[in-house]
Write a protein that holds these residues in place. Structure first.
Motif, PDB file in Angstrom:
ATOM      1  N   PHE A   1       0.841  -1.212   0.034  1.00 31.78           N
ATOM      2  CA  PHE A   1       0.068   0.148   0.006  1.00 31.78           C
ATOM      3  C   PHE A   1       0.749   1.281   0.033  1.00 31.78           C
ATOM      4  N   GLY A   2       1.988   1.151   0.192  1.00 32.84           N
ATOM      5  CA  GLY A   2       2.927   2.333  -0.081  1.00 32.84           C
ATOM      6  C   GLY A   2       3.468   2.661  -1.317  1.00 32.84           C
ATOM      7  N   LEU A   3       2.858   1.925  -2.349  1.00 31.24           N
ATOM      8  CA  LEU A   3       2.958   2.207  -3.635  1.00 31.24           C
ATOM      9  C   LEU A   3       1.672   2.436  -4.388  1.00 31.24           C
ATOM     10  N   SER A   4       1.642   3.242  -5.424  1.00 26.48           N
ATOM     11  CA  SER A   4       0.299   3.581  -6.124  1.00 26.48           C
ATOM     12  C   SER A   4      -0.510   2.325  -6.642  1.00 26.48           C
ATOM     13  N   GLU A   5       0.604   1.433  -7.169  1.00 24.42           N
ATOM     14  CA  GLU A   5      -0.198   0.273  -7.786  1.00 24.42           C
ATOM     15  C   GLU A   5      -0.336  -1.198  -6.732  1.00 24.42           C
TER      16      GLU A   5
END
Length: 239
Positions: A141-145
């Protein structure tokens, strides 16, 4: 070996906390239902406070994470106070929404209708909260994808015996996910609290694109029950 001994010591500490609370509440002459409910919630809060303090890296970290953990328990408690049980799907989707993770967007949930009893519901709420928080701070969840798929199923119960509930939390879209160097609060909840409170078996796999957490626990009456599509419970009685 030392790590296993440490885990056993933490489980022993949780059991000792529960024993002290049982003694206190039994001495007050409370009605059984209220006594059990209060005992379980107090035991959970005590464990969260103590373990949060033991694992916090700073006072700021302690305060920030403690608030989220207590909020997760409170949300579960509200649902439990209304019906005495909590829906597993709602528990997971509500926690994801708190972290702005929407079902159908970054999250996919699938499984039969499961209603959890009070203690199991509070413990599971805390475990899901820790999985969400970890995915935001260190995982997918720390990355947009980043996304998560949560699926659960119950073993065939044609023999009349309680089946095992298996729940899989699988993150994708992460990068360079690795096992943490130290066992923090979330790992203790998954490895120790779930095992002690729910007799759960936990498998954690730190895969390249995200964490895979598999929980297996016996779906006995004190933990929860399956509700079939026709609105009947596991005994076939209408709800």
């Amino acid at each position: 070996m030392a790590q296993n001994q440490g885990g056993d010591a933490r489980v022993d500490a949780l059991e000792a906390d529960n024993a002290r609370l049982r003694h206190l509440l039994d001495a007050r002459g409370m009605p059984d239902g209220l006594r059990h409910s209060l005992r379980d919630t107090m035991a959970m809060l005590r464990a969260v406070l103590r373990l949060s303090a033991d694992t916090a890296e700073s006072v700021e970290s302690y305060a920030t994470h403690l608030e989220g953990r207590l909020d997760a328990i409170a949300r579960a408690r509200i649902g439990l106070d209304i019906s005495g049980e909590i829906n597993l799907h709602s528990l997971i989707s509500d926690e994801l929404m708190v972290h702005l993770i929407r079902e159908g967007d970054q999250a996919e949930l699938a499984g039969p209708t499961i209603r959890l009893r009070p203690k199991a519901g509070q413990v599971m709420a805390l475990a899901v909260h820790e999985l969400c928080s970890n995915a935001i701070e260190h995982g997918a969840f720390g990355l947009s994808e980043g996304k998560v798929e949560v699926i659960w199923a119950v073993d065939d119960r044609s023999t009349g015996q309680p089946g095992d509930l298996t729940l899989i939390w699988k993150e994708t879209g992460g990068k360079d996910v690795a096992r943490p160097a130290r066992q923090g609060f979330g790992m203790q909840v998954l490895n120790d609290m779930l095992r002690y409170e729910l007799n759960a078996r936990i498998d954690l796999a730190f895969e390249t694109d995200g964490l895979r957490c598999t929980m297996r626990l016996p779906l006995v009456p004190r933990i929860g029950r399956v509700i079939d599509e026709g609105g009947a419970n596991e005994t076939g009685e209408a709800n």
